[in-house]
Write an enzyme that holds these catalytic residues in place. Structure first.
Site, PDB file in Angstrom:
ATOM      1  N   ASP A 130      -5.129  -1.109   3.246  1.00 15.39           N
ATOM      2  CA  ASP A 130      -5.806  -1.645   4.426  1.00 15.39           C
ATOM      3  C   ASP A 130      -6.786  -2.708   3.957  1.00 15.39           C
ATOM      4  OD1 ASP A 130      -4.411   0.194   5.939  1.00 15.39           O
ATOM      5  OD2 ASP A 130      -5.985   1.713   5.778  1.00 15.39           O
ATOM      6  N   VAL A 131      -6.733  -3.857   4.620  1.00 13.13           N
ATOM      7  CA  VAL A 131      -7.537  -4.993   4.151  1.00 13.13           C
ATOM      8  C   VAL A 131      -8.415  -5.506   5.288  1.00 13.13           C
ATOM      9  CG1 VAL A 131      -7.467  -7.286   3.095  1.00 13.13           C
ATOM     10  CG2 VAL A 131      -5.639  -5.637   2.612  1.00 13.13           C
TER      11      VAL A 131
END
Lengths: 250, 200
Positions: A130-131
């Site tokens: 997840d960014v």
């Protein structure tokens, strides 16, 4: 020729299927078993189910409900959320998962990527990354651990590849649920750095978004809102991909 | 009854579910007694070659399969890793001897494309009278997920698939069948192949 996959990604929370906006607001969207059955009927290429409570819940992985989902799938099924041991993976494969998505445990203990991919094969292990942008910089984010600021995104995805990850599920938290299109810059950056399949996730609202991100280098697209809240079906996306000259299974 | 061999590696329940859906009688088992009673064998598998061969030996299934397949001539279908276990060996673990029903060695991909080869890919059916591929249109898509593969140059191949280069995606030798892709996860035509195996 290998086809680009269109993959509905559904989140499980409190025994319900849910959809998030930027990992914060959650909306219940249906019953897991029924939804899986519909996706199976719609002949989707694959299904990803992430139990977003399992990591923090004392009760852990909800094998019962996941087995219910798996029973409806004659397509590849990826399950993630709350995995803490090789035995968890074994049990998930036994109920019908084909691939396992790791997130929190991989960040806490990267060696687990190696242990699991050696035992079950790289093709079985997806690392979910997840960014989120922090001060304009793409930063690894985790729902339970927060921003991982001492870990550069590029360094992390290369580590995942080196330790045997078979695929990366790259989710833009900033775009999640906003239906503003995939984060093309993020995906093209990631695709340049590793040589394993990349599944783009977060932000899709129309078939053209999928065309754009696949042309930017992604191998597959995952999406949720677009299937729950818009008129588009997975097949509409695939038709648009075909129109754009991209290989798909129709 | 089809005995689905349970050696603690992977997705036996997915295969069972598909056979149940088709009303084909099957049993997930690691019991020698049940294997002896079965009229067909299905060897699924997800995971590493070494662990799989070790598990088959530890459960005494390895020698039982040899007798069942080579002497009793019971039909066997190997899926994915199960297909590869029927070869002599694999580059994945040089020192492990496979069941050697098919005289070849599995190789690691050497193309420049992304590995593992994962997703839907279309097959070329070379042996059009293969009982397993009855009613399957040429160039149908099937679901693959693997890093090692069979060579193209084996006589027993029935289909090939192209990923960087062509390699064997299925084989057939008398009562011995192997599929590199997952029929139990390949929707309509995958189920059709399992039905064809059930009808053998």
């Amino acid at each position: 020729m290998l086809k680009h996959r269109v993959i509905p990604c559904v989140l499980l929370k409190d025994w319900q299927l849910t959809k998030s906006v930027q990992f914060k607001e959650f909306r219940t969207i249906g019953h897991p078993k029924v939804t899986s059955k519909i996706y199976n009927k719609r002949n989707v290429d694959e299904l990803i189910v992430l139990d977003i409570d399992a990591s923090t819940n004392k009760s852990g992985i909800n094998f019962e409900i996941l087995a219910d989902i798996a029973n409806e799938c004659f397509m590849p099924l990826t399950i993630g959320g709350g995995i803490k041991s090789l035995n968890d993976i074994n049990k998930l494969l036994a109920i019908g998962a084909d691939k396992i998505s790791l997130n929190t445990i991989a960040l806490k203990n990267p060696d687990f990527i190696k242990e699991s991919s050696s035992k079950f094969g790289s093709q079985c292990i997806i690392i979910s990354v997840d960014v989120m942008k922090k001060n304009g910089v793409y930063t690894v984010f985790n729902k339970n651990l927060g921003f991982c600021e001492n870990l550069s995104l590029i360094e992390w995805i290369k580590t995942c590849e080196r330790l045997g990850a078979g695929e990366l599920l790259i989710t833009s938290v900033d775009n999640d649920g906003l239906e503003c299109g995939y984060d093309i810059d993020l995906i093209s950056l990631v695709c340049k750095e590793v040589n394993i399949p990349i599944i783009a996730n977060g932000g899709a609202s129309n078939p053209q978004n999928a065309v754009d991100v696949l042309k930017a280098g992604a191998d597959a697209v995952a999406a949720a809102s677009i299937f729950h809240f818009t008129k588009y079906t997975p097949n509409n996306i695939k038709e648009a991909l075909k129109e754009a000259g991209l290989a798909v299974r129709l | 009854m089809i005995a689905i061999i349970d050696y603690g590696m992977g997705n036996s329940s997915s295969v069972k579910k598909a056979l149940d859906f088709l009303n084909i009688k099957s049993k997930i088992t690691s019991s020698i007694k049940t294997i002896k009673l079965a009229d067909k064998i299905l060897l699924p598998g997800v995971g590493a070659y070494t662990d799989a061969i070790d598990a088959l030996h530890n459960l005494n299934i390895f020698d039982e399969l040899k007798e069942k397949v080579l002497i009793n001539k019971s039909p066997i279908l190997g899926i994915c890793l199960g297909m590869q276990l029927l070869a002599n060996s694999s580059e994945e673990s040089e020192d492990k001897k496979g069941l050697s029903f098919i005289d070849t060695k599995c190789k690691k991909f050497t193309c420049d494309l992304k590995i593992p080869h994962v997703g839907w890919n279309d097959i070329d059916i070379l042996k059009t009278d293969s009982p397993l591929f009855k009613n399957i249109p040429n160039h149908s898509d099937f679901y693959f997920a693997h890093s090692y593969h069979f060579d193209t140059n084996i006589n027993e191949k029935t289909t090939v698939v192209d990923y960087g280069y062509k390699f064997t995606s299925s084989y057939e030798k008398d009562n011995i069948f192997g599929l590199q892709f997952h029929p139990e996860k390949s929707q309509k035509y995958g189920l059709e192949i399992l039905k064809n195996f059930g009808n053998l």
